[in-house]
Write a protein that holds these residues in place. Structure first.
Motif, PDB file in Angstrom:
ATOM      1  N   LYS A 127       0.833  -1.201   0.000  1.00 32.36           N
ATOM      2  CA  LYS A 127       0.000   0.000   0.000  1.00 32.36           C
ATOM      3  C   LYS A 127       0.865   1.248   0.000  1.00 32.36           C
ATOM      4  O   LYS A 127       1.828   1.351   0.767  1.00 32.36           O
ATOM      5  CB  LYS A 127      -0.935  -0.011   1.207  1.00 32.36           C
ATOM      6  CG  LYS A 127      -1.973  -1.126   1.143  1.00 32.36           C
ATOM      7  CD  LYS A 127      -3.004  -1.028   2.251  1.00 32.36           C
ATOM      8  CE  LYS A 127      -4.055  -2.146   2.112  1.00 32.36           C
ATOM      9  NZ  LYS A 127      -5.107  -2.038   3.169  1.00 32.36           N
ATOM     10  N   LEU A 128       0.513   2.185  -0.879  1.00 30.58           N
ATOM     11  CA  LEU A 128       1.277   3.409  -1.071  1.00 30.58           C
ATOM     12  C   LEU A 128       0.393   4.623  -0.911  1.00 30.58           C
ATOM     13  O   LEU A 128      -0.834   4.565  -1.054  1.00 30.58           O
ATOM     14  CB  LEU A 128       1.904   3.437  -2.481  1.00 30.58           C
ATOM     15  CG  LEU A 128       2.790   2.269  -2.893  1.00 30.58           C
ATOM     16  CD1 LEU A 128       3.278   2.471  -4.323  1.00 30.58           C
ATOM     17  CD2 LEU A 128       3.959   2.106  -1.942  1.00 30.58           C
ATOM     18  N   SER A 129       1.039   5.729  -0.644  1.00 29.36           N
ATOM     19  CA  SER A 129       0.386   7.037  -0.650  1.00 29.36           C
ATOM     20  C   SER A 129       1.027   7.877  -1.747  1.00 29.36           C
ATOM     21  O   SER A 129       2.263   7.905  -1.876  1.00 29.36           O
ATOM     22  CB  SER A 129       0.566   7.727   0.696  1.00 29.36           C
ATOM     23  OG  SER A 129       0.142   9.077   0.629  1.00 29.36           O
ATOM     24  N   VAL A 130       0.222   8.551  -2.537  1.00 35.13           N
ATOM     25  CA  VAL A 130       0.710   9.463  -3.573  1.00 35.13           C
ATOM     26  C   VAL A 130       0.191  10.855  -3.255  1.00 35.13           C
ATOM     27  O   VAL A 130      -1.028  11.070  -3.188  1.00 35.13           O
ATOM     28  CB  VAL A 130       0.254   9.037  -4.980  1.00 35.13           C
ATOM     29  CG1 VAL A 130       0.854   9.965  -6.033  1.00 35.13           C
ATOM     30  CG2 VAL A 130       0.628   7.593  -5.253  1.00 35.13           C
ATOM     31  N   ALA A 146       5.482   4.790   1.130  1.00 32.45           N
ATOM     32  CA  ALA A 146       4.738   3.702   1.770  1.00 32.45           C
ATOM     33  C   ALA A 146       3.640   4.271   2.656  1.00 32.45           C
ATOM     34  O   ALA A 146       3.854   5.240   3.396  1.00 32.45           O
ATOM     35  CB  ALA A 146       5.688   2.829   2.570  1.00 32.45           C
ATOM     36  N   LEU A 147       2.470   3.695   2.579  1.00 30.69           N
ATOM     37  CA  LEU A 147       1.350   4.145   3.395  1.00 30.69           C
ATOM     38  C   LEU A 147       1.558   3.696   4.839  1.00 30.69           C
ATOM     39  O   LEU A 147       1.813   2.516   5.107  1.00 30.69           O
ATOM     40  CB  LEU A 147       0.045   3.592   2.841  1.00 30.69           C
ATOM     41  CG  LEU A 147      -1.245   4.054   3.526  1.00 30.69           C
ATOM     42  CD1 LEU A 147      -1.444   5.553   3.326  1.00 30.69           C
ATOM     43  CD2 LEU A 147      -2.450   3.285   2.962  1.00 30.69           C
ATOM     44  N   THR A 201       6.877   0.011  -9.280  1.00 31.79           N
ATOM     45  CA  THR A 201       7.189  -1.016  -8.285  1.00 31.79           C
ATOM     46  C   THR A 201       7.718  -0.328  -7.033  1.00 31.79           C
ATOM     47  O   THR A 201       8.499   0.619  -7.132  1.00 31.79           O
ATOM     48  CB  THR A 201       8.258  -1.990  -8.811  1.00 31.79           C
ATOM     49  OG1 THR A 201       7.835  -2.523 -10.059  1.00 31.79           O
ATOM     50  CG2 THR A 201       8.502  -3.117  -7.833  1.00 31.79           C
ATOM     51  N   PHE A 202       7.289  -0.799  -5.872  1.00 33.73           N
ATOM     52  CA  PHE A 202       7.737  -0.193  -4.621  1.00 33.73           C
ATOM     53  C   PHE A 202       7.889  -1.305  -3.582  1.00 33.73           C
ATOM     54  O   PHE A 202       6.930  -1.720  -2.949  1.00 33.73           O
ATOM     55  CB  PHE A 202       6.726   0.846  -4.143  1.00 33.73           C
ATOM     56  CG  PHE A 202       7.280   1.873  -3.187  1.00 33.73           C
ATOM     57  CD1 PHE A 202       7.785   1.511  -1.947  1.00 33.73           C
ATOM     58  CD2 PHE A 202       7.297   3.211  -3.535  1.00 33.73           C
ATOM     59  CE1 PHE A 202       8.284   2.454  -1.068  1.00 33.73           C
ATOM     60  CE2 PHE A 202       7.802   4.178  -2.665  1.00 33.73           C
ATOM     61  CZ  PHE A 202       8.290   3.795  -1.430  1.00 33.73           C
ATOM     62  N   SER A 203       9.094  -1.808  -3.458  1.00 33.65           N
ATOM     63  CA  SER A 203       9.403  -2.744  -2.381  1.00 33.65           C
ATOM     64  C   SER A 203      10.440  -2.083  -1.475  1.00 33.65           C
ATOM     65  O   SER A 203      10.856  -0.950  -1.725  1.00 33.65           O
ATOM     66  CB  SER A 203       9.910  -4.077  -2.940  1.00 33.65           C
ATOM     67  OG  SER A 203      11.115  -3.903  -3.657  1.00 33.65           O
ATOM     68  N   ASN A 204      10.845  -2.773  -0.450  1.00 32.81           N
ATOM     69  CA  ASN A 204      11.724  -2.150   0.523  1.00 32.81           C
ATOM     70  C   ASN A 204      13.038  -1.688  -0.096  1.00 32.81           C
ATOM     71  O   ASN A 204      13.554  -0.613   0.228  1.00 32.81           O
ATOM     72  CB  ASN A 204      12.009  -3.130   1.670  1.00 32.81           C
ATOM     73  CG  ASN A 204      12.773  -2.475   2.798  1.00 32.81           C
ATOM     74  OD1 ASN A 204      12.475  -1.351   3.195  1.00 32.81           O
ATOM     75  ND2 ASN A 204      13.767  -3.168   3.326  1.00 32.81           N
TER      76      ASN A 204
END
Length: 906
Positions: A127-130, A146-147, A201-204
């Motif tokens: 889950k992400l925040s934009v 990251a949310l 893509t957004f991983s650690n």
């Protein structure tokens, strides 16, 4: 199939419109596409493929395990076989929420799409925040994070924005599934950022976003040894991660500058900054397209709308990262240095030889040779005793001395060494992974600890020892090196732990093949965070600390910091040189590209080592390089240990004469150059300027990088090839005059290349019509030249009255904050085909100006011979060349630069 929702963001949130709604936002939904086509069965051009498996060893099984498409290329062998499908990434899970500066949306990973990495390799962030922030009319921020999770963000100070832009130059839209966003220029409709190409893509430890580019005209990103100013988009990958390595190949170098500018097809320009300090890849492809691929932090984009290239630099520096450093006047003089002086006597001999030959020199450097066993804050008493007296002698001649400081501090026990002892007591070191034990690396002194310049205590410690050393050696500025930070051994003397920080799941295309090659372990701990996150900020933090140190040592004088490693905004605190280049001919034009890029990054004080640092130069190369280097804003001859001497007076007399002559031209033009730095400080403009910035619609200028401008009006066109006695010079469509003679380039040659004869002792220089340049009779130092009479070069323009204009800024050249405090004089020039007016628009400094005078005047492009020339109403003698159409007055005698004056002719 997934439906698509497109959200169009109006400039105002004023009305509530009930069409699938969020307060004041308009949502339009498109119907699902009626097709049974699978994502990977739709043909896609090779150029439009965005790489899903950039690591070595890609195959169909690995590719499809990531949910990507595998297909052989059609006609481009460089294109990837594994590429992203149309449906990939995240989707919106919450309607847009209004904020004080814009709005935000939340995203989640689309169900059914595989994660990039298996569980245990890297942690996927579902889950992400934009956040979309309309910060100013010309600046937009888009932050993807990251949310509900704290992640590292670059901790540099930026302007606080509290009010949303009222009349933004941009519109923002987004698509809900898969999520993408677009930024469109309002007045032209050009889409300047478009992430709909997929692959978010957004991983650690792996973050990626791609965008379409509106044109092929892409500039910037650094620090690299780019061969050309306009980027090659033929599948080029540029890694950004600060590194100690010579600028030889396409490697990641000393600085981290994740900024690019794009000139759109209609000549408008925009720029994008990714505010991220982690190691990253920048991938350019012929679509045209761009991929950001970083291994930490957040995706924090700032988009600058221009619309001109000079607007971009102003918005980036003056309105965002901070005003560029205003150098002291003396630092614009010629400078001599080398690593490998055997003793102070050798240095004294070179300085004396420069004086004997009347070759201008303002600054002499001391490299690490002066230190005792290469330890900071020490002097080799056997070979360098008397360094303090020598610097005082330099001052008596109106010259200056600069010393080098490296960050590594020798930690040898049982040796009395105050910097180490006090640093240990104050706990100023970067620590090992336990956060307690100082990490030990190795550089010139041997085993060392590294000061943590992000720790406020370290600035106090650094300032104390610099001030103490200054009490014995009165240096005038600091040159800081090896601050990537560099280590001669990988990681530390005890190695680095086998963890995901030192060996991340994705390794950007950095030199060395692992993260800590020639630097520190990535799990080392500093005040700002882990080296994994802050490594590329080390030079920036050391520059800030050194800047503050110089303010303490020189509370009323403007000193200077020169740094090798840098980040976004470092140009506010320091200048930069282009590193350990080589004495090869191809390095000469590459230095122009580097200067142009660093002008874009907000570093107007920039230059390369004249004649090259590594390897032996030749007399011809060094002569040609001095001709160019005389027009580097930072003009220094510097070379490496073991190389042959290359300072100006080591050569034959004809070469010395030529170097002296071209340096005299530099010194003659210093009032003009200093004024350009004033403009950079007050207007955010560039000093060294690409032709692109003045002629963005000229297709030739979009790739022109073997000649350049000072400001808008002075052209430098050097010879940079061995054995050549001519150079092809491009003249954009305007009036241009030979600087030396005033001869005008004929109108039929505008907009064309002209082969210009340039024998070994000549560099072509030109003045652009419509501009006036202030000059001053040169001398061998800026201290003495500042006492000489001034002059004007008037290059008449193209309009019906042949108008020209210019300005000159002047202060005492060294006091701190003269611009902010108004302690300066500003003179405005205007001219037509019948007069020149000199009008003082600000008088806050008088000093030597009261007794100095305007002496010589050259008017280029004057079509009719005058019968009389009046200076402040009094007749003066003059010459007029009927062939060249040049008016020359050599003794106007207009005393007092702080007063208005006029010159007219009938």
């Amino acid at each position: 199939m997934n439906g698509k929702g497109v959200l169009v963001i109006a400039a105002s949130f004023g009305a509530l419109i009930l069409v699938g709604v969020c307060v004041g936002l308009i949502v339009y939904f498109t119907a699902p596409e009626d097709t049974d086509a699978l994502p990977c069965t739709v043909p896609i051009d090779d150029a439009d493929r965005y790489d899903c498996y950039p690591e070595p060893g890609a195959d169909q099984e690995k590719c499809e395990a990531r949910g990507c498409c595998w297909r052989a290329t059609v006609n481009d062998d460089k294109a990837p076989w594994c590429y992203y499908p149309e449906i990939y990434g995240y989707e919106v899970i919450r309607e847009a929420k209004k904020s004080s500066l814009g709005y935000s949306v939340n995203l989640q990973w689309i169900e059914g799409i595989p994660y990039r990495y298996e569980h245990g390799v890297d942690r996927a962030i579902d889950k992400l925040s934009v956040e979309f922030e309309m910060q100013t009319d010309s600046r937009l921020r888009v932050k993807i994070s990251a949310l509900n999770e704290e992640r590292f963000e670059v901790p540099i100070v930026l302007p606080e924005v509290t009010t949303k832009a009222e009349n933004p130059l941009y519109d923002i839209t987004y698509t809900d599934s898969p999520f993408s966003f677009q930024v469109q220029r309002k007045d032209t409709g050009t889409v300047i950022f478009d992430s709909s190409v997929g692959g978010l893509t957004f991983s650690n430890q792996f973050l990626q976003l791609s965008t379409k580019l509106p044109s092929n005209n892409v500039y910037g990103f650094g620090e690299h040894n780019h061969r050309q100013y306009r980027h090659n988009l033929d599948w080029k990958t540029w890694a950004i991660f600060t590194r100690d390595v010579a600028p030889v190949d396409e490697w990641n170098l000393y600085g981290a500058q994740p900024l690019h500018m794009c000139v759109e097809n209609d000549s408008n320009a925009h720029a994008v900054l990714l505010m991220n300090s982690n190691a990253m890849d920048i991938v350019l492809q012929p679509a045209p397209g761009l991929t950001y691929r970083t291994i930490g932090g957040v995706l924090d984009f700032y988009i600058f709308l221009g619309p001109t290239p000079e607007d971009i630099v102003r918005q980036y520096t003056l309105e965002f990262t901070g005003t560029p450093m205003m150098p002291p006047y003396w630092s614009l003089g010629f400078q001599v240095s080398r690593w490998g002086y055997k003793s102070l006597d050798e240095v004294k001999g070179i300085v004396e030889d420069m004086r004997k030959h009347n070759v201008p020199q303002d600054v002499q450097y001391a490299d690490i040779d002066y230190m005792d066993n290469y330890r900071d804050f020490t002097i080799d008493q056997e070979h360098w005793s008397g360094l303090g007296d020598f610097f005082e002698e330099l001052h008596s001649y109106g010259q200056y001395g600069i010393i080098i400081k490296d960050p590594g501090i020798s930690n040898t026990e049982n040796v009395e060494y105050a910097p180490y002892e006090t640093g240990k007591v104050m706990n100023v070191w970067i620590n090992d992974t336990d956060g307690i034990t100082p990490l030990e690396g190795e550089v010139w002194p041997g085993k060392v600890h590294y000061p943590d310049f992000t720790n406020p205590r370290t600035e106090t410690w650094w300032t104390h020892h610099c001030l103490d050393f200054h009490n014995n050696v009165s240096f005038d500025a600091l040159w800081i090196d090896m601050n990537e930070p560099s280590s001669f051994i990988p990681g530390s003397t005890t190695g680095c732990k086998d963890n995901s920080l030192n060996y991340p799941p994705y390794l950007p295309n950095i030199l060395g093949g692992f993260m800590y090659d020639k630097t520190l372990c990535m799990d080392a701990v500093s005040h700002w965070g882990l080296q994994y996150d802050v490594h590329s900020l080390y030079g920036h933090s050391m520059s800030i600390a050194s800047y503050q140190t110089m303010k303490t040592i020189f509370p009323t004088k403007r000193s200077m910091v020169l740094t090798r490693s840098q980040f976004v905004g470092t140009g506010h605190y320091a200048g930069h040189w282009l590193g350990d280049n080589q004495s090869f001919w191809e390095q000469i034009p590459w230095s122009i590209v580097g200067m142009l890029e660093y002008g874009l990054f907000g570093f107007p004080y920039i230059g390369a080592d004249i004649c090259g640092f590594w390897y032996n130069t030749t007399e011809e190369m060094c002569q040609r390089w001095h001709q160019l280097g005389a027009f580097y804003p930072f003009a220094r001859n510097h070379n490496g240990d073991g190389m042959i001497p290359q300072h100006p007076t080591v050569w034959r007399e004809p070469v010395i004469d030529n170097i002296r002559d071209i340096l005299n031209h530099r010194y003659r033009l210093l009032p003009f150059l200093y004024t350009l730095f004033f403009d950079a400080y007050t207007k955010g403009s560039t000093v060294v300027r690409p032709f692109l910035h003045e002629f963005p619609g000229d297709v030739t200028c979009q790739s022109l990088d073997r000649q350049f401008l000072w400001g808008p009006s002075f052209m430098i066109a050097p010879v940079m090839e061995e054995g050549k006695t001519s150079v092809d010079v491009y003249f954009p469509n305007d009036r241009w005059y030979d600087y030396y003679t005033g001869e005008e380039i004929v109108e039929t040659q505008r907009g064309t290349y002209v082969n210009v004869y340039a024998p070994i002792d000549f560099i072509p220089l030109y003045v652009r019509g419509g501009y006036i340049i202030a000059t001053q009779q040169p001398n061998t130092t800026t201290t003495t030249s500042r006492q000489n009479p001034f002059g004007l070069i008037v290059a008449l323009g193209s309009d019906t009255e042949d108008n020209a204009e210019g300005a000159m800024f002047w202060d005492d050249g060294e006091s701190r904050d003269t611009i902010d405090n108004g302690i300066y004089t500003l003179v405005s020039f205007s001219a037509t085909k019948s007069y020149v007016n000199i009008v003082v628009t600000h008088t806050g400094y008088e000093g030597e100006l009261v007794s100095l005078h305007w002496d010589d005047l050259s008017v280029y492009g004057l079509q009719d011979r005058p019968t009389e020339v009046l200076a402040d109403g009094f007749p003066v003698s003059f010459e007029y060349d009927d062939d060249l159409k040049v008016l020359t007055v050599v003794d106007m005698g207009l005393v007092d630069i702080t007063k208005d004056h006029s010159i007219s002719w009938s």
